[in-house]
Design a protein around this motif. Structure first.
Motif, PDB file in Angstrom:
ATOM      1  N   SER A 195      27.773  15.079   7.219  1.00  0.00           N
ATOM      2  CA  SER A 195      27.973  14.624   5.838  1.00  0.00           C
ATOM      3  C   SER A 195      27.881  15.799   4.868  1.00  0.00           C
ATOM      4  O   SER A 195      27.336  15.678   3.767  1.00  0.00           O
ATOM      5  CB  SER A 195      26.953  13.535   5.457  1.00  0.00           C
ATOM      6  OG  SER A 195      27.099  12.405   6.287  1.00  0.00           O
ATOM      7  N   ALA A 196      28.391  16.932   5.302  1.00  0.00           N
ATOM      8  CA  ALA A 196      28.491  18.190   4.555  1.00  0.00           C
ATOM      9  C   ALA A 196      27.161  18.878   4.305  1.00  0.00           C
ATOM     10  O   ALA A 196      27.113  20.112   4.278  1.00  0.00           O
ATOM     11  CB  ALA A 196      29.223  17.982   3.228  1.00  0.00           C
ATOM     12  N   SER A 197      26.089  18.095   4.126  1.00  0.00           N
ATOM     13  CA  SER A 197      24.837  18.735   3.706  1.00  0.00           C
ATOM     14  C   SER A 197      23.585  18.148   4.346  1.00  0.00           C
ATOM     15  O   SER A 197      22.478  18.586   4.013  1.00  0.00           O
ATOM     16  CB  SER A 197      24.697  18.653   2.178  1.00  0.00           C
ATOM     17  OG  SER A 197      24.672  17.302   1.758  1.00  0.00           O
ATOM     18  N   THR A 198      23.723  17.191   5.238  1.00  0.00           N
ATOM     19  CA  THR A 198      22.565  16.565   5.870  1.00  0.00           C
ATOM     20  C   THR A 198      22.178  17.321   7.126  1.00  0.00           C
ATOM     21  O   THR A 198      22.983  17.450   8.056  1.00  0.00           O
ATOM     22  CB  THR A 198      22.844  15.091   6.218  1.00  0.00           C
ATOM     23  OG1 THR A 198      23.191  14.379   5.029  1.00  0.00           O
ATOM     24  CG2 THR A 198      21.626  14.448   6.873  1.00  0.00           C
ATOM     25  N   LEU A 199      20.954  17.819   7.132  1.00  0.00           N
ATOM     26  CA  LEU A 199      20.472  18.612   8.257  1.00  0.00           C
ATOM     27  C   LEU A 199      20.123  17.680   9.419  1.00  0.00           C
ATOM     28  O   LEU A 199      19.382  16.699   9.249  1.00  0.00           O
ATOM     29  CB  LEU A 199      19.235  19.399   7.824  1.00  0.00           C
ATOM     30  CG  LEU A 199      18.895  20.687   8.549  1.00  0.00           C
ATOM     31  CD1 LEU A 199      20.009  21.709   8.375  1.00  0.00           C
ATOM     32  CD2 LEU A 199      17.584  21.241   8.019  1.00  0.00           C
ATOM     33  N   GLN A 200      20.660  17.980  10.591  1.00  0.00           N
ATOM     34  CA  GLN A 200      20.324  17.206  11.778  1.00  0.00           C
ATOM     35  C   GLN A 200      18.838  17.409  12.099  1.00  0.00           C
ATOM     36  O   GLN A 200      18.274  18.497  11.881  1.00  0.00           O
ATOM     37  CB  GLN A 200      21.208  17.635  12.951  1.00  0.00           C
ATOM     38  CG  GLN A 200      20.809  17.105  14.322  1.00  0.00           C
ATOM     39  CD  GLN A 200      21.011  15.613  14.490  1.00  0.00           C
ATOM     40  OE1 GLN A 200      21.094  14.862  13.533  1.00  0.00           O
ATOM     41  NE2 GLN A 200      21.106  15.162  15.743  1.00  0.00           N
ATOM     42  N   GLY A 206      32.091   5.040  12.758  1.00  0.00           N
ATOM     43  CA  GLY A 206      32.585   5.496  11.471  1.00  0.00           C
ATOM     44  C   GLY A 206      32.614   7.000  11.376  1.00  0.00           C
ATOM     45  O   GLY A 206      32.868   7.690  12.354  1.00  0.00           O
ATOM     46  N   THR A 207      32.308   7.514  10.199  1.00  0.00           N
ATOM     47  CA  THR A 207      32.490   8.940   9.909  1.00  0.00           C
ATOM     48  C   THR A 207      31.262   9.750  10.286  1.00  0.00           C
ATOM     49  O   THR A 207      30.698  10.477   9.463  1.00  0.00           O
ATOM     50  CB  THR A 207      32.807   9.119   8.424  1.00  0.00           C
ATOM     51  OG1 THR A 207      31.751   8.538   7.664  1.00  0.00           O
ATOM     52  CG2 THR A 207      34.137   8.476   8.057  1.00  0.00           C
ATOM     53  N   PHE A 208      30.868   9.659  11.539  1.00  0.00           N
ATOM     54  CA  PHE A 208      29.675  10.351  12.012  1.00  0.00           C
ATOM     55  C   PHE A 208      30.032  11.387  13.061  1.00  0.00           C
ATOM     56  O   PHE A 208      31.058  11.282  13.738  1.00  0.00           O
ATOM     57  CB  PHE A 208      28.659   9.343  12.561  1.00  0.00           C
ATOM     58  CG  PHE A 208      27.926   8.622  11.470  1.00  0.00           C
ATOM     59  CD1 PHE A 208      28.424   7.445  10.949  1.00  0.00           C
ATOM     60  CD2 PHE A 208      26.756   9.146  10.941  1.00  0.00           C
ATOM     61  CE1 PHE A 208      27.772   6.778   9.927  1.00  0.00           C
ATOM     62  CE2 PHE A 208      26.084   8.494   9.928  1.00  0.00           C
ATOM     63  CZ  PHE A 208      26.592   7.313   9.416  1.00  0.00           C
TER      64      PHE A 208
END
Lengths: 107, 120
Positions: free
Chosen positions: A50-55, B103-105
Motif C-alpha cells: 500500500s505504498a507506505s505500510t511496513l510489513q 484484492g489489492t494485496f
C-alpha cells in the motif's frame, strides 16, 4: 499492461548512507504498490505494501511513499544486510507487473 | 509458520510439458489466492498467474496465456501450474507465493522455487 520503471537500475552506496529508489508507473495505480527485497539465491521478501505500510518484522529504516504514478523506497542508514536487489510491484490491475529491479551494492 | 515447497521442475525439450506443484502448510490454504512468479537466470521477477481462493477465477501474463494453466486442490493444500508448449524463454526459477489477502494485496510468503530449463 501497466509498466513499472525503476531508477536507478544500479546503486553503489556505503554502510550508513541513506538511499532512495524510484518506481514510476505508466498509469495511475493509486497507492497499490509493494516493494520487495531479494538477496542472491533467495526468494523475494515483502518489505512494504500500500505504498507506505511496513510489513511486520521489517526494520523501520525502510520507508515508502507516493501515490498515482510515482513512488519511492528509502533506506535510511544502510546496513550490511540491506545490500540486495529491490523490486516494486503494482497491485492495481492484472497482470501484476514488477519493475525491472534496483541492485544496491557496497561502494 | 507458512511453508511453500515447489516441485516438478526439470529439463524439458522445446514444445514439451511440465506440471509444477506447490505444497502449502502453516495456514488455511483455501482462504488465500495463490500466485506463480518466475525469474529467468540473472533477470528480474515476472508475474505469471494467479488463482482465487475457490479456483473459480484465474489471470495470466500475456506471455503464457493459452499455454499455462493454474489450478489448485484445496483439500490437498496444493497449487499447480501446468505448462504446455514450452519455449526456451520459459526457462526460469518458478516461485509460488501466497497473497496476503484478496484484492489489492501483495505476496507475503514465497517458496524457494523450482527450476525449469527448456532446452534441446
Amino acid at each position: 499492461d501497466i509498466q513499472l520503471t525503476q531508477s536507478p537500475s544500479f546503486l553503489s552506496a556505503s554502510v550508513g548512507d541513506s538511499v532512495t529508489i524510484t518506481c514510476r508507473a505508466s498509469q495511475a495505480i493509486s497507492s497499490y504498490l509493494a516493494w520487495y527485497q531479494q538477496k542472491p539465491g533467495k526468494a523475494p521478501e515483502l518489505l512494504i505494501y500500500s505504498a507506505s505500510t511496513l510489513q511486520s518484522g521489517v526494520p523501520s529504516r525502510f520507508s515508502g511513499s507516493g501515490s498515482g504514478t510515482e513512488f519511492t523506497l528509502t533506506i535510511s542508514s544502510l546496513q550490511p544486510e540491506d545490500f540486495a536487489t529491490y523490486y516494486c510491484q503494482q497491485l492495481n490491475t492484472y497482470p501484476r507487473t514488477f519493475g525491472q529491479g534496483t541492485k544496491v551494492e557496497i561502494k | 509458520e507458512v511453508h511453500l515447497v515447489e516441485s516438478g521442475g526439470g529439463l524439458v525439450q522445446p514444445g514439451g510439458s511440465l506440471r509444477l506443484s506447490c505444497e502449502a502448510s502453516g495456514f488455511t490454504f483455501s482462504s488465500y489466492s495463490m500466485t506463480w512468479v518466475r525469474q529467468a537466470p540473472g533477470k528480474g521477477l515476472e508475474w505469471v498467474s494467479v488463482i482465487a481462493r475457490d479456483g473459480a477465477t484465474t489471470y495470466y501474463a500475456e506471455s503464457v496465456k493459452g499455454r499455462f494453466t493454474i489450478s489448485r486442490d484445496n483439500p490437498k493444500s496444493t497449487l499447480y501450474l501446468q505448462m504446455n508448449s514450452l519455449r526456451a524463454e520459459d526457462t526460469a526459477l518458478y516461485y509460488c507465493a501466497k497473497k496476503m489477502n484478496s484484492g489489492t494485496f501483495p505476496l507475503d510468503n514465497w517458496g524457494q522455487g523450482t527450476l525449469v530449463t527448456v532446452s534441446s
